[in-house]
Design a protein around this motif. Structure first.
Motif, PDB file in Angstrom:
ATOM      1  N   GLY A  30      38.384  31.760  12.548  1.00  0.00           N
ATOM      2  CA  GLY A  30      39.341  32.398  13.440  1.00  0.00           C
ATOM      3  C   GLY A  30      40.723  32.497  12.841  1.00  0.00           C
ATOM      4  N   PRO A  31      41.285  33.719  12.721  1.00  0.00           N
ATOM      5  CA  PRO A  31      42.611  33.881  12.116  1.00  0.00           C
ATOM      6  C   PRO A  31      43.730  33.530  13.087  1.00  0.00           C
ATOM      7  CG  PRO A  31      41.774  36.001  12.836  1.00  0.00           C
ATOM      8  CD  PRO A  31      40.694  34.997  13.124  1.00  0.00           C
ATOM      9  N   THR A  32      44.888  33.170  12.540  1.00  0.00           N
ATOM     10  CA  THR A  32      46.080  32.920  13.365  1.00  0.00           C
ATOM     11  C   THR A  32      47.260  33.769  12.919  1.00  0.00           C
ATOM     12  OG1 THR A  32      46.694  31.073  11.911  1.00  0.00           O
ATOM     13  CG2 THR A  32      45.397  30.550  13.883  1.00  0.00           C
ATOM     14  N   GLY A  33      47.117  34.474  11.812  1.00  0.00           N
ATOM     15  CA  GLY A  33      48.212  35.284  11.298  1.00  0.00           C
ATOM     16  C   GLY A  33      47.755  36.685  10.938  1.00  0.00           C
ATOM     17  N   VAL A  34      48.723  37.552  10.672  1.00  0.00           N
ATOM     18  CA  VAL A  34      48.444  38.926  10.256  1.00  0.00           C
ATOM     19  C   VAL A  34      49.210  39.187   8.960  1.00  0.00           C
ATOM     20  CG1 VAL A  34      48.023  39.773  12.583  1.00  0.00           C
ATOM     21  CG2 VAL A  34      50.353  39.796  11.691  1.00  0.00           C
ATOM     22  N   GLU A  35      48.800  40.229   8.257  1.00  0.00           N
ATOM     23  CA  GLU A  35      49.452  40.577   7.001  1.00  0.00           C
ATOM     24  C   GLU A  35      49.244  42.061   6.731  1.00  0.00           C
ATOM     25  OE1 GLU A  35      47.655  38.394   3.817  1.00  0.00           O
ATOM     26  OE2 GLU A  35      45.636  38.763   4.559  1.00  0.00           O
ATOM     27  N   PRO A  36      50.016  42.647   5.820  1.00  0.00           N
ATOM     28  CA  PRO A  36      49.862  44.064   5.491  1.00  0.00           C
ATOM     29  C   PRO A  36      48.492  44.358   4.893  1.00  0.00           C
ATOM     30  CG  PRO A  36      51.937  43.185   4.626  1.00  0.00           C
ATOM     31  CD  PRO A  36      51.138  42.020   5.095  1.00  0.00           C
ATOM     32  N   ASP A  37      47.989  45.572   5.135  1.00  0.00           N
ATOM     33  CA  ASP A  37      46.679  45.957   4.622  1.00  0.00           C
ATOM     34  C   ASP A  37      46.606  45.849   3.101  1.00  0.00           C
ATOM     35  OD1 ASP A  37      45.644  46.422   7.102  1.00  0.00           O
ATOM     36  OD2 ASP A  37      45.847  48.603   7.022  1.00  0.00           O
ATOM     37  N   GLU A  38      47.705  46.172   2.412  1.00  0.00           N
ATOM     38  CA  GLU A  38      47.695  46.152   0.954  1.00  0.00           C
ATOM     39  C   GLU A  38      47.408  44.745   0.436  1.00  0.00           C
ATOM     40  OE1 GLU A  38      50.476  47.663  -2.803  1.00  0.00           O
ATOM     41  OE2 GLU A  38      51.368  47.396  -0.803  1.00  0.00           O
ATOM     42  N   ARG A  39      48.025  43.751   1.061  1.00  0.00           N
ATOM     43  CA  ARG A  39      47.782  42.365   0.653  1.00  0.00           C
ATOM     44  C   ARG A  39      46.367  41.926   1.036  1.00  0.00           C
ATOM     45  NH1 ARG A  39      52.069  38.375   2.835  1.00  0.00           N
ATOM     46  NH2 ARG A  39      53.278  39.332   1.146  1.00  0.00           N
ATOM     47  N   ALA A  40      45.930  42.307   2.238  1.00  0.00           N
ATOM     48  CA  ALA A  40      44.583  41.950   2.681  1.00  0.00           C
ATOM     49  C   ALA A  40      43.530  42.564   1.762  1.00  0.00           C
ATOM     50  CB  ALA A  40      44.361  42.407   4.121  1.00  0.00           C
ATOM     51  N   ALA A  41      43.770  43.799   1.316  1.00  0.00           N
ATOM     52  CA  ALA A  41      42.815  44.459   0.422  1.00  0.00           C
ATOM     53  C   ALA A  41      42.721  43.721  -0.912  1.00  0.00           C
ATOM     54  CB  ALA A  41      43.233  45.912   0.200  1.00  0.00           C
ATOM     55  N   LEU A  42      43.844  43.241  -1.423  1.00  0.00           N
ATOM     56  CA  LEU A  42      43.831  42.493  -2.680  1.00  0.00           C
ATOM     57  C   LEU A  42      43.083  41.174  -2.503  1.00  0.00           C
ATOM     58  CD1 LEU A  42      44.656  42.059  -5.613  1.00  0.00           C
ATOM     59  CD2 LEU A  42      46.862  41.185  -4.799  1.00  0.00           C
ATOM     60  N   LYS A  43      43.310  40.497  -1.384  1.00  0.00           N
ATOM     61  CA  LYS A  43      42.598  39.246  -1.122  1.00  0.00           C
ATOM     62  C   LYS A  43      41.094  39.472  -0.960  1.00  0.00           C
ATOM     63  CE  LYS A  43      46.422  36.718   1.072  1.00  0.00           C
ATOM     64  NZ  LYS A  43      46.917  36.111   2.332  1.00  0.00           N
ATOM     65  N   GLY A  44      40.727  40.668  -0.537  1.00  0.00           N
ATOM     66  CA  GLY A  44      39.305  40.975  -0.369  1.00  0.00           C
ATOM     67  C   GLY A  44      38.618  41.397  -1.645  1.00  0.00           C
ATOM     68  N   ASP A  45      39.388  41.582  -2.738  1.00  0.00           N
ATOM     69  CA  ASP A  45      38.847  42.013  -4.020  1.00  0.00           C
ATOM     70  C   ASP A  45      38.052  40.866  -4.657  1.00  0.00           C
ATOM     71  OD1 ASP A  45      38.582  42.699  -6.823  1.00  0.00           O
ATOM     72  OD2 ASP A  45      40.132  44.202  -6.495  1.00  0.00           O
ATOM     73  N   ALA A  46      36.873  41.187  -5.184  1.00  0.00           N
ATOM     74  CA  ALA A  46      36.009  40.144  -5.769  1.00  0.00           C
ATOM     75  C   ALA A  46      36.643  39.456  -6.974  1.00  0.00           C
ATOM     76  CB  ALA A  46      34.666  40.746  -6.167  1.00  0.00           C
ATOM     77  N   ARG A  47      37.663  40.065  -7.600  1.00  0.00           N
ATOM     78  CA  ARG A  47      38.328  39.398  -8.727  1.00  0.00           C
ATOM     79  C   ARG A  47      38.970  38.084  -8.305  1.00  0.00           C
ATOM     80  NH1 ARG A  47      42.746  43.079 -10.758  1.00  0.00           N
ATOM     81  NH2 ARG A  47      42.861  43.622  -8.546  1.00  0.00           N
ATOM     82  N   ILE A  48      39.286  37.963  -7.026  1.00  0.00           N
ATOM     83  CA  ILE A  48      39.934  36.750  -6.532  1.00  0.00           C
ATOM     84  C   ILE A  48      39.045  35.523  -6.732  1.00  0.00           C
ATOM     85  CG2 ILE A  48      40.883  35.642  -4.465  1.00  0.00           C
ATOM     86  CD1 ILE A  48      42.662  37.774  -5.535  1.00  0.00           C
ATOM     87  N   VAL A  49      37.734  35.734  -6.834  1.00  0.00           N
ATOM     88  CA  VAL A  49      36.826  34.603  -7.031  1.00  0.00           C
ATOM     89  C   VAL A  49      37.223  33.806  -8.278  1.00  0.00           C
ATOM     90  CG1 VAL A  49      34.446  33.927  -7.507  1.00  0.00           C
ATOM     91  CG2 VAL A  49      34.916  35.745  -5.865  1.00  0.00           C
ATOM     92  N   ASP A  50      37.522  34.501  -9.368  1.00  0.00           N
ATOM     93  CA  ASP A  50      37.901  33.811 -10.608  1.00  0.00           C
ATOM     94  C   ASP A  50      39.213  33.055 -10.440  1.00  0.00           C
ATOM     95  OD1 ASP A  50      35.658  34.735 -11.941  1.00  0.00           O
ATOM     96  OD2 ASP A  50      36.646  36.544 -12.659  1.00  0.00           O
ATOM     97  N   VAL A  51      40.132  33.635  -9.672  1.00  0.00           N
ATOM     98  CA  VAL A  51      41.418  32.971  -9.430  1.00  0.00           C
ATOM     99  C   VAL A  51      41.206  31.687  -8.627  1.00  0.00           C
ATOM    100  CG1 VAL A  51      43.718  33.219  -8.415  1.00  0.00           C
ATOM    101  CG2 VAL A  51      42.612  35.193  -9.507  1.00  0.00           C
ATOM    102  N   LEU A  52      40.382  31.773  -7.597  1.00  0.00           N
ATOM    103  CA  LEU A  52      40.112  30.596  -6.768  1.00  0.00           C
ATOM    104  C   LEU A  52      39.406  29.509  -7.559  1.00  0.00           C
ATOM    105  CD1 LEU A  52      38.859  32.369  -3.514  1.00  0.00           C
ATOM    106  CD2 LEU A  52      41.139  31.446  -3.942  1.00  0.00           C
ATOM    107  N   ARG A  53      38.407  29.916  -8.334  1.00  0.00           N
ATOM    108  CA  ARG A  53      37.658  28.930  -9.110  1.00  0.00           C
ATOM    109  C   ARG A  53      38.564  28.208 -10.108  1.00  0.00           C
ATOM    110  NH1 ARG A  53      34.104  32.107 -10.866  1.00  0.00           N
ATOM    111  NH2 ARG A  53      32.440  31.647  -9.386  1.00  0.00           N
ATOM    112  N   LYS A  54      39.375  28.984 -10.824  1.00  0.00           N
ATOM    113  CA  LYS A  54      40.253  28.372 -11.804  1.00  0.00           C
ATOM    114  C   LYS A  54      41.311  27.509 -11.124  1.00  0.00           C
ATOM    115  CE  LYS A  54      42.875  29.400 -16.008  1.00  0.00           C
ATOM    116  NZ  LYS A  54      43.366  30.476 -16.906  1.00  0.00           N
ATOM    117  N   GLY A  55      41.858  28.007 -10.002  1.00  0.00           N
ATOM    118  CA  GLY A  55      42.857  27.238  -9.267  1.00  0.00           C
ATOM    119  C   GLY A  55      42.317  25.911  -8.787  1.00  0.00           C
ATOM    120  N   LEU A  56      41.063  25.879  -8.372  1.00  0.00           N
ATOM    121  CA  LEU A  56      40.451  24.627  -7.930  1.00  0.00           C
ATOM    122  C   LEU A  56      40.280  23.666  -9.098  1.00  0.00           C
ATOM    123  CD1 LEU A  56      38.954  22.882  -5.821  1.00  0.00           C
ATOM    124  CD2 LEU A  56      36.875  24.154  -6.409  1.00  0.00           C
TER     125      LEU A  56
END
Length: 673
Positions: free
Chosen positions: A259-285
């Motif tokens: 369940g979300p509690t915040g909103v954000e611009p579509d441009e940012r949401a689209a980037l977060k939905g990009d599968a490339r983010i998986v590599d960023v998350l994995r490396k960040g962890l």
């Protein structure tokens, strides 16, 4: 005259069978109600048995306005029963003889798929007409090679007014739909369905079929229906219970992920939905795992046991990235304890498993593991990525540009992960991190509707929930309305992590042909690669397009006029127009409800914001100011296509400003098969 008498006599005989089946169903229910869970051996077993009995009682409910059976098969002489009645659930008499067979039973398959060229052992198929729960008519189809004409009862059932929630289509399933419904559990099925082809109903009936066919397996692993919003889930909520399936969970992606509690611009949401983010998350962890500065020293009694730092580094290197983060952290503690036990054995001691566990839980081991491999939550990792520019740059190196990193970061970071207002897009990232830390549990089967509107990261989250099961994926690429909507089903299945067949449904039974042809003028602009759908219902006079001086007043007048006709009514408009239309409807005394993401939508007249109309259907639809719907969002033409294809009986399009130019082009030619 004798023909009329024969028909009347046949009707009476069929009504008598219906009455006998209802009596038998009542006795089945009474028997289930008489059973007790007290015979169970213990309290837990009693609770489980009681829950199963409650489910059985609910499944045996006789809905007075719902036909108990809708078809009959008379078989050719052979191994099959001479006569079979096909209905929503199995009914037997006191002696165990079947009075009605469940539509999902193997022998019922021929009711949907038998034809003149392949009669499947059927001599005659009989369809029944009902008003409420009363049998009023029948229609016979002789499968002796003669061409079958159009079924009047079938058409009447499809066109029956539909005020309220979605109904099941169990009496009207078409052969191509039935093939999808009965496909193997192990297969992931993807259905590209044009408006009115019944893709949502097919997905729900497939869930019911799989639960019937694989009851024991799926009752353990579970079946989940995922829809685009709660209004949609409310609309479809009654379908599975009407088919006797009362324990199937339904959720939106947001429900599933927290369940979300915040909103954000579509441009940012689209980037977060990009599968490339998986590599960023994995490396960040994994950046949180560091090299040990020193070795391990464990003191037991008067003995000191030391594991040098280079051995600790070797252990960390072996485990890093080879396991999930949380599993690796636990394994590191066990591996360190094992090294200590080896040293103990070298000193002549004989440590056992209890000693091993005690060392793994000892303060020195825990302190070293916390230093080298800290315990983390998904929220902590994502908070650091979105708030720490330097850390994000390290994790996103070679994956995201500096501009994309700047877009991804918070404009104003919250004080902590606990105070962060996570958005829809964040939920999918948190779920990805959660799976990198601990494995996500898998269901037996997942039904995903409107899948074309999900981001790559949302699809990955759903894919994890059927990793050891299968899925039914439903949608229409032409109805993709989010900035991240998929362009191909290959893309959707890839991110879902499934291999599956894509079946395209192009023949419609719900939307009148005149209405569908008008809406498909938009297809070359929104989905040029899709086949042009066609409708089997001509629907002459079902479409009205008018330019008016005042769209709002004309729309309210149109709704008022439609009140004299049977069925549900929807007034669909852009978000910006809803408040003024609601006020005008109120002032004119027109009873109505404004559909919201959480509303059930049971009122006869509904004022529907265009973003919520997807997946719903109404007898009569009034679309106010198409250009405003198009201008409201980047994929406005797709949103308009959705709005124009919700009507079952009539569509009225009213406009003051010029229509989108795409609606003035000729209708595309139908696809040949």
């Amino acid at each position: 005259m004798s023909g009329e008498a024969d028909v009347a006599g046949t009707l009476e005989a069929e009504r008598a069978h219906l009455e006998g089946a209802r009596t038998a169903l009542r006795r089945m229910r009474e028997h289930a109600e008489s059973l007790s869970a007290d015979a169970a051996g213990d309290w837990v077993s009693a609770q489980i048995l009681e829950a199963l009995l409650d489910q059985r009682i609910q499944a045996l409910a006789d809905h007075p306005d719902t036909p108990l059976f809708f078809g009959r098969l008379d078989h050719l002489p052979g191994d099959l029963p001479e006569t079979v009645y096909v209905g929503r659930r199995h009914v037997h008499d006191d002696g165990g003889a079947a009075l009605v067979l469940d539509w999902r039973a193997p022998v019922s398959r021929s009711f949907y798929q038998a034809g003149p060229s392949e009669p499947m052992g059927v001599a005659r198929r009989r369809r029944f007409g009902y008003r409420g729960g009363d049998l009023t008519a029948f229609e016979d189809e002789h499968l002796d090679g003669r061409e079958l004409g159009e079924s009047r009862l079938l058409t009447e059932e499809i066109e029956r007014p539909r005020t309220g929630p979605m109904r099941d289509i169990v009496a009207t399933i078409q052969p191509e739909q039935d093939v999808i419904v009965r496909d193997d559990l192990a297969k992931t099925v993807c259905v590209q369905g044009a408006p009115g082809t019944g893709k949502t109903a097919v997905g729900l009936h497939r869930a019911a079929y799989l639960l019937f066919t694989h009851r024991e397996r799926l009752s353990r692993s579970g079946v989940l229906i995922v829809g685009p919003n709660r209004a949609f889930l409310s609309y479809i909520a009654g379908v599975l219970p009407a088919l006797g399936e009362v324990r199937v969970d339904q959720a939106t992606v947001a429900d599933l992920l927290g369940g979300p509690t915040g909103v954000e611009p579509d441009e940012r949401a689209a980037l977060k939905g990009d599968a490339r983010i998986v590599d960023v998350l994995r490396k960040g962890l994994w950046l949180h795992v560091t090299k040990p500065a020193e070795g391990l020293l464990v003191v037991r009694g008067g003995a000191r046991f030391r594991v040098p730092d280079h051995e600790v580094r070797e252990l960390v290197a072996e485990l890093r990235g080879a396991t999930r983060y949380g599993t690796g952290r636990e394994a590191l503690a066990r591996r360190l304890a094992h090294r200590v036990l080896v040293l103990m054995e070298q000193r002549g001691e004989a440590p056992d498993d209890r000693v091993h566990d005690a060392v793994a839980r000892s303060r020195p081991v825990k302190a070293l593991v916390d230093q080298v491999w800290p315990k983390l939550t998904p929220q902590q990792v994502l908070f650091r990525l979105l708030s720490d520019a330097e850390f994000l740059a390290r994790a996103a190196k070679g994956v995201l540009s500096e501009e994309e990193q700047a877009l991804l970061r918070w404009d104003k970071a919250p004080r902590s992960a606990r105070s962060a207002r996570w958005t829809d897009a964040d939920l999918a990232l948190l779920d990805e991190l959660g799976d990198l830390i601990e494995r996500t549990a898998s269901l037996g089967h997942l039904v995903v509707d409107e899948a074309q509107d999900l981001s790559s990261m949302q699809l990955r989250a759903l894919g994890r929930r059927c990793a050891t099961g299968s899925a039914t994926v439903l949608g229409d690429l032409a109805q993709g309305t989010t900035p991240w909507s998929a362009r191909t089903w290959t893309e959707v299945l890839h991110h879902l992590g499934r291999e599956g067949e894509v079946t395209e449904l192009t023949v419609g039974f719900r939307v009148p042909r005149e209405v569908l042809d008008y809406a498909t003028r938009l297809l070359p602009s929104i989905a040029p690669g899709l086949a042009v759908p066609r409708s089997l219902r001509p629907g002459r006079g079902s479409l009205t397009v008018r330019e008016v001086p005042d769209t709002a007043k004309a729309a309210v007048a149109a709704v008022r006029d439609l009140l004299s006709r049977d069925g549900s009514i929807a007034l669909v408009a852009a978000d910006s127009e809803v408040a003024s239309l609601a006020a005008l409807l109120e002032a004119e005394g027109v009873p109505h409800a404004v559909l919201t993401p959480d509303s059930a939508g049971t009122d006869r007249v509904q004022l529907v914001p265009a973003p919520l109309v997807k997946g719903l259907e109404y007898d009569h639809v009034v679309v106010a100011e198409p250009s405003a719907i198009v201008a409201a969002e980047p994929r406005g033409l797709a949103r308009l296509y959705v709005a124009l294809t919700r009507a079952v009986t009539s569509l009225t399009v009213l406009h003051t400003t010029p229509l989108p130019s795409e609606l003035t082009r000729p209708t595309p030619p139908p696809t040949t098969t």
